[in-house]
Scaffold this motif. Structure first.
Motif, short mmCIF file in Angstrom:
data_model
loop_
_atom_site.label_atom_id
_atom_site.label_comp_id
_atom_site.label_asym_id
_atom_site.label_seq_id
_atom_site.Cartn_x
_atom_site.Cartn_y
_atom_site.Cartn_z
N VAL A 173 0.77 -1.07 0.02
CA VAL A 173 -0.04 -0.11 0.03
C VAL A 173 0.83 1.30 -0.05
CG1 VAL A 173 -1.67 1.43 1.24
CG2 VAL A 173 -1.86 -1.20 1.26
N LYS A 174 0.45 2.15 -0.81
CA LYS A 174 1.21 3.41 -0.92
C LYS A 174 0.57 4.62 -0.08
CE LYS A 174 0.45 5.77 -4.57
NZ LYS A 174 0.89 6.22 -6.13
N LEU A 175 1.02 5.17 0.90
CA LEU A 175 0.46 6.33 1.75
C LEU A 175 0.95 7.53 0.82
CD1 LEU A 175 0.47 5.02 5.39
CD2 LEU A 175 -1.21 4.59 3.41
N SER A 176 -0.04 8.52 0.57
CA SER A 176 0.54 9.62 -0.03
C SER A 176 -0.51 10.80 -0.02
CB SER A 176 0.79 9.68 -1.65
OG SER A 176 -0.35 9.15 -2.29
N PHE A 177 0.05 11.95 -0.57
CA PHE A 177 -0.78 13.28 -0.50
C PHE A 177 -0.52 13.88 -1.82
CE2 PHE A 177 2.46 14.68 2.34
CZ PHE A 177 2.80 15.89 1.72
N THR A 178 -1.23 14.83 -2.26
CA THR A 178 -1.10 15.40 -3.40
C THR A 178 -0.94 16.96 -3.08
OG1 THR A 178 -2.12 13.80 -4.87
CG2 THR A 178 -1.93 15.94 -5.93
N GLN A 220 -3.34 3.85 -1.67
CA GLN A 220 -3.57 3.06 -2.85
C GLN A 220 -2.81 1.82 -2.93
OE1 GLN A 220 -2.07 5.12 -6.38
NE2 GLN A 220 -3.87 4.51 -7.60
N ALA A 221 -3.39 0.92 -3.40
CA ALA A 221 -2.61 -0.63 -3.68
C ALA A 221 -1.71 -0.49 -4.82
CB ALA A 221 -3.71 -1.80 -3.85
N THR A 222 -0.42 -0.80 -4.18
CA THR A 222 0.43 -0.67 -5.50
C THR A 222 0.71 -2.12 -6.20
OG1 THR A 222 2.28 -1.30 -4.32
CG2 THR A 222 1.97 1.12 -4.65
N GLU A 223 0.04 -3.06 -5.73
CA GLU A 223 -0.14 -4.44 -6.33
C GLU A 223 -1.27 -5.26 -5.37
OE1 GLU A 223 2.88 -7.20 -3.96
OE2 GLU A 223 3.95 -5.49 -4.56
N ASP A 224 -1.63 -6.32 -6.15
CA ASP A 224 -3.19 -6.89 -5.46
C ASP A 224 -2.82 -7.06 -4.14
OD1 ASP A 224 -4.09 -6.89 -8.08
OD2 ASP A 224 -3.84 -9.07 -8.41
#
Length: 227
Positions: free
Chosen positions: A62-67, A101-105
């Motif tokens: 899982v990717k944790l991020s903000f824009t 967001q999931a970066t893979e299943d």
């Protein structure tokens, strides 16, 4: 008891936070636990959504991020199997300050806040495990801040590559995410990240093609980073 709950209990029993619990305790946790299956690229939550529990990764990433307001994504953390996220905000009663967001299943468990609070009141050891996990996360973030402030971009990239080697004598790495995502995680622009890889390659410390990286001289790479 239905098969779904038995399956959730099996997953819970593998998680460090719950692995000292007995069947009865796991049954209580399972009642407030939901399986979350997300395909690669799928959104788990958005910044600003309510945080009503925490997530534990069983497999995937899982990717944790903000824009930023200018549309630039900043990756805060990459969460892999055995790791969790969302505990601090759950206790604070605050909405998520990042998107996930999931970066893979990926398969996650979402454990609800009421269940966690009930176990904390019931078991002091469980409360200590929660505190230990939060403290570890804070320490990791402080190490990130130190790295950004005191290490060069090259040192950060080298440190990451050395950390990702699966075994002491291993020489091959497959990056788990795109170079752009990894660059953001290391607080670099994609262009700077690519330039560093090219420089390390020119010095015959690594070779790379796509996401596959071969460490040509581990000891020299450590020395290059000032280890």
């Amino acid at each position: 008891m239905d098969k779904h709950k038995i399956k959730v209990q099996d997953f819970l029993a593998r998680v460090a936070l719950f692995n000292s619990m007995g069947a009865e305790e796991l049954s209580r946790i399972a009642l407030g636990t939901t399986e979350v299956r997300v395909e690669r690229g799928g959104q788990i939550f958005q910044r600003g959504d309510a945080c009503v529990g925490f997530h534990q990764v069983i497999y995937g990433q899982v990717k944790l991020s903000f824009t930023s307001v200018s549309g630039v994504e900043k990756v805060i953390e990459l969460i892999g199997p055995g790791q969790s996220f969302g505990e601090a905000l759950m206790f604070m009663g605050s909405p998520y300050i990042v998107s996930a967001q999931a970066t893979e299943d990926t398969l996650l468990l979402h454990v609800s806040k009421p269940v966690i609070y009930r176990e904390i009141h019931h078991d002091a050891e469980f409360a200590c495990k929660m505190l230990a996990g939060l403290s570890q996360r804070m320490h990791s973030l402080m190490c990130d801040m130190e790295s950004y402030a005191l290490r060069t971009g090259t040192q950060r990239v080298v440190a990451y590559l050395l950390k990702e080697l699966p075994e002491t004598d291993a020489t091959h790495i497959t990056l788990p995410v795109t170079k752009a995502v990894l660059a953001s995680r290391l607080n670099l622009t994609p262009e700077h990240f690519s330039r560093i890889l090219a420089e390390l390659s020119a010095q015959q410390l690594i070779s790379f093609k796509g996401r596959k990286i071969n460490i040509l001289n581990t000891e020299a790479l450590r020395n290059h980073a000032g280890y």
